[in-house]
Design an enzyme around this catalytic site. Structure first.
Site, mmCIF file in Angstrom:
data_model
loop_
_atom_site.group_PDB
_atom_site.id
_atom_site.type_symbol
_atom_site.label_atom_id
_atom_site.label_comp_id
_atom_site.label_asym_id
_atom_site.label_seq_id
_atom_site.Cartn_x
_atom_site.Cartn_y
_atom_site.Cartn_z
ATOM 1 N N CYS A 1 -38.322 16.698 -3.127
ATOM 2 C CA CYS A 1 -39.578 16.432 -2.424
ATOM 3 C C CYS A 1 -39.413 16.556 -0.909
ATOM 4 O O CYS A 1 -40.382 16.406 -0.168
ATOM 5 C CB CYS A 1 -40.083 15.039 -2.782
ATOM 6 S SG CYS A 1 -38.877 13.756 -2.413
ATOM 7 N N ASP B 1 7.452 -1.021 -3.260
ATOM 8 C CA ASP B 1 6.627 0.180 -3.410
ATOM 9 C C ASP B 1 5.665 -0.084 -4.572
ATOM 10 O O ASP B 1 6.053 -0.019 -5.748
ATOM 11 C CB ASP B 1 7.509 1.410 -3.674
ATOM 12 C CG ASP B 1 6.711 2.693 -3.525
ATOM 13 O OD1 ASP B 1 5.531 2.710 -3.935
ATOM 14 O OD2 ASP B 1 7.253 3.677 -2.991
HETATM 15 O O1 C5P Z 1 4.026 5.156 2.382
HETATM 16 P P1 C5P Z 1 3.947 6.411 1.570
HETATM 17 O O2 C5P Z 1 3.529 7.594 2.387
HETATM 18 O O3 C5P Z 1 5.169 6.648 0.746
HETATM 19 O O4 C5P Z 1 2.728 6.155 0.565
HETATM 20 C C1 C5P Z 1 2.315 7.087 -0.385
HETATM 21 C C2 C5P Z 1 1.611 6.375 -1.495
HETATM 22 O O5 C5P Z 1 2.342 5.225 -1.908
HETATM 23 C C3 C5P Z 1 0.227 5.850 -1.157
HETATM 24 O O6 C5P Z 1 -0.570 6.034 -2.308
HETATM 25 C C4 C5P Z 1 0.436 4.390 -0.890
HETATM 26 O O7 C5P Z 1 -0.728 3.647 -1.185
HETATM 27 C C5 C5P Z 1 1.567 4.049 -1.814
HETATM 28 N N1 C5P Z 1 2.461 2.987 -1.320
HETATM 29 C C6 C5P Z 1 2.625 1.855 -2.086
HETATM 30 N N2 C5P Z 1 3.496 0.878 -1.680
HETATM 31 C C7 C5P Z 1 4.186 1.022 -0.541
HETATM 32 C C8 C5P Z 1 4.026 2.172 0.222
HETATM 33 C C9 C5P Z 1 3.142 3.139 -0.177
HETATM 34 O O8 C5P Z 1 1.977 1.718 -3.118
HETATM 35 N N3 C5P Z 1 4.990 0.071 -0.157
#
Ligand code: C5P
Length: 491
Positions: A230, A390
Site C-alpha cells: 500500500c 570458553d
Molecule cells: O574470542 P573468540 O574470537 O575466540 O570468540 C569466538 C566465539 O567464541 C564467539 O562466538 C564467542 O561468543 C565465543 N566465546 C566464548 N567464550 C569465550 C570466548 C569466546 O563462548 N571465552
C-alpha cells in the site's frame, strides 16, 4: 498420471462429457461437475469400470490397489493444511505451496473468498495436483463435510497470510466460511503468519486478539517490517517464504521426534549477546565495545518465527527484546553458568563478545590483593591474566550438545583463516565472521557485513545490511542447516 487422479482427462479418454453422460445416462452438467471437482461419486464406479475395461484402461479397482501400493512406498512425511486468507501477499504463498509439494508434503489448500480475489483455485490445483477447497457447503460434493474432514489428521494447519479479519475470526470463534469452520473444528496445531497494513497490525484490537491466540497456544510467525504494497512503511510484511518453509519443516520434524520420544517441543534457541564485564575491584572492570545489537536482532527475528528464545545478555544499553526468557549476566563465569542451565536447546548461537581474560591484581611481592577492596593508586600493583572459560567450546563438547552450535568471530586481519581455525577448534557447525576495520565499524552500529562459513568451509559473503537483515540471513542459513542435520538424525 492415473486416470482417476485426473478426472477431466479420464472423461476425455472415454469420449468427452456428452458421450460419458449418454453412456452413464446422466445429465452433462453432472459430468461437468465431476471434472470441475476432479471427483467421481463412488456409486458410479462400477458403471465406469465397465466403460474403462471396454477401452482397455485401468479400472477403478485396479487403480485403488495400485495407489495403495504406491502410497505405501511413497508415504508422505507430513500432512499440512494451508489456509490462505485474502491479503496482497497471497501470491507469495504459491511459492510456499510449490516448496511443500516438491518436498513430498501431503498438502491440502483452502482459499477464503477474499483470497480468491488475488489467486485462483486453478493456480493452486496446478501447483499441488490436488483439488483446492473453497466452499463450506457444496451440492456437487458427495460428502459435504469438508470442514470436518479437512480439519482432521493434520500435522499442522498453517494460515498464511493471516489477515486482521481472519485473526479476529479465529479469536472470536466465528465460523462463517470453510476456512473459519476448519479452525473451529480442528484438533491440530495451528500456526498463523499474520500479514496486514502496519496500522491494522498495531491496532489494539489486533494486538489484543493476538494476545488471546498466543494464550490459546496458537503459534505466530510475526510479520517483518518494511515497505508495504500500500506504500506505507512499517510492520506487517509476510516473512520470507523460504524462512516460513524451513520453520514449518523444522516444526514438523520436531513433531515427528515427539512421536518417537513422547516429548512436546518447539524449536528452542539459546543466544548469548553483548559484552561481559570482568571486575578488577568493586568499582572497576575490563570489557569491550560490543553493543549486543546483533544478538538482540537475532533473538527478535527468531521470535518472529515462533521459536522459543532464551537470550543471555551481558550489560548493554539497548532495549530488552520481549523474548521467552531474558537473563542478565555480568561476567563470563556468570554467562557460562546460565548457558549451562539452559543448554537444553536445539540451536545455540554465541554472539556475545566474551572477555577472554580477567585481570587479577597482585602486589609486587606476588600476593593476591583482596577482591572486595578498592585498589589504591599509591600501591604498587600488577595484574595477572586468568583465562576465562570458553563458553562455546563448553557447549559444543557437551554431552547435551544442541543440534547446532554457531559462533561469531570478529577479527582485525586474516579474517577467513582465523575464523575457519575457530570453527574447527571450537567444533562449531557455522561461524559468522566480520572484519573490524575503520571502514567497517561494527560495534554499536546499526549495520554489519559478514561472512558465513560452514563446516565444509563454504563461504557466503553478505552486503552491508542492517543488523536485522543480517539476522534474517543467518537465520535462513541456520534453519536450513538444522533441517539437514535434524532430518539426517530422524529419517
Ligand atoms: O574470542 P573468540 O574470537 O575466540 O570468540 C569466538 C566465539 O567464541 C564467539 O562466538 C564467542 O561468543 C565465543 N566465546 C566464548 N567464550 C569465550 C570466548 C569466546 O563462548 N571465552
Amino acid at each position: 498420471m492415473n486416470n482417476f487422479t485426473n478426472v477431466p482427462e479420464l472423461i476425455f479418454k472415454l469420449g468427452g462429457t456428452g458421450s460419458v453422460s449418454k453412456l452413464l445416462k446422466t445429465n452433462p452438467s453432472t459430468i461437468s461437475n465431476w471434472k470441475k471437482n476432479n471427483k467421481i461419486p463412488k456409486s458410479y464406479m462400477n458403471k465406469l469400470d465397465i466403460l474403462l475395461k471396454k477401452k482397455n484402461l485401468l479400472t477403478y479397482t485396479e487403480y485403488e490397489s495400485n495407489t495403495r501400493i504406491t502410497s505405501l512406498k511413497k508415504k508422505s512425511k507430513f500432512s499440512i493444511l494451508v489456509i490462505i486468507s485474502g491479503g496482497v501477499s497471497c501470491y507469495k504463498v504459491l511459492e510456499l505451496l510449490r516448496l511443500y509439494h516438491n518436498n513430498n508434503f501431503d498438502i491440502d489448500v483452502v482459499l477464503t473468498e477474499s483470497a480468491q480475489k488475488f489467486i485462483t483455485p486453478l493456480v493452486v490445483t496446478s501447483l499441488i495436483n490436488k483439488k483446492c477447497y473453497t466452499e463450506l457447503f457444496s451440492s456437487e460434493e458427495e460428502e459435504n463435510m469438508n470442514h470436518i474432514n479437512l480439519a482432521r489428521n493434520k500435522d499442522l494447519i498453517l494460515v498464511a497470510p493471516c489477515t486482521a479479519n481472519f485473526v479476529a475470526k479465529i479469536t472470536h470463534g466465528i465460523a462463517d466460511d470453510l476456512a473459519s469452520n476448519i479452525i473451529l473444528a480442528s484438533d491440530s496445531k495451528i500456526l498463523i503468519a499474520p500479514s496486514m497494513n502496519p496500522y491494522m497490525w498495531e491496532n489494539k484490537a489486533t494486538q489484543d486478539n493476538l494476545k488471546i491466540l498466543r494464550q490459546r497456544d496458537i503459534d505466530l510467525i510475526n510479520p517483518n517490517s518494511g515497505l508495504m504494497a500500500c506504500g506505507e512503511v512499517g510492520k506487517g510484511r509476510l516473512p520470507d517464504i523460504n524462512e516460513i518453509f524451513s520453520f514449518t519443516r523444522n516444526y514438523l520434524l520436531k513433531k515427528k521426534e515427539k512421536r518417537h520420544t513422547g516429548f512436546e517441543s518447539k524449536l528452542k534457541i539459546l543466544i548469548t549477546a553483548g559484552p561481559t564485564q570482568e571486575k578488577i575491584d568493586p568499582i572497576r572492570y575490563v570489557s569491550n565495545n560490543s553493543s549486543g545489537k546483533q544478538g538482540y536482532a537475532l533473538a527478535e527475528e527468531f521470535l518472529k518465527l515462533g521459536a522459543h528464545v532464551t537470550l543471555i545478555s551481558g550489560p548493554t544499553n539497548i532495549n530488552k527484546p520481549n523474548v521467552n526468557k531474558f537473563i542478565e549476566v555480568v561476567s563470563a563465569e556468570e554467562m557460562l553458568s546460565q548457558v549451562e542451565n539452559n543448554i537444553d536447546c536445539d540451536i545455540f548461537i554465541s554472539s556475545a563478545a566474551v572477555c577472554d581474560w580477567k585481570l587479577i591484581p597482585y602486589t609486587l611481592k606476588n600476593k593476591k590483593l583482596p577482591k572486595n577492596d578498592k585498589l589504591k593508586k599509591n600501591k604498587d600493583i600488577f595484574f595477572k591474566l586468568e583465562t576465562n572459560p570458553d563458553i562455546i567450546k563448553f557447549v559444543s563438547q557437551n554431552k547435551k550438545r544442541p543440534t547446532l552450535v554457531i559462533g561469531f568471530a570478529a577479527e582485525t586481519k586474516n579474517l577467513i583463516p582465523n575464523a575457519t581455525k575457530k570453527l574447527e577448534e571450537k567444533q562449531l557447525d557455522m561461524i559468522i565472521a566480520n572484519l573490524i576495520e575503520k571502514e567497517n565499524a561494527i560495534f554499536g552500529k546499526e549495520y554489519n557485513k559478514i561472512f558465513i562459513i560452514d563446516k565444509q568451509c563454504k563461504i557466503q559473503k553478505s552486503e552491508k545490511l542492517t543488523k536485522h537483515e543480517i539476522a534474517n540471513l543467518i537465520i535462513s542459513k541456520t534453519l536450513k542447516l538444522h533441517e539437514e542435520k535434524y532430518a539426517k538424525n530422524y529419517n
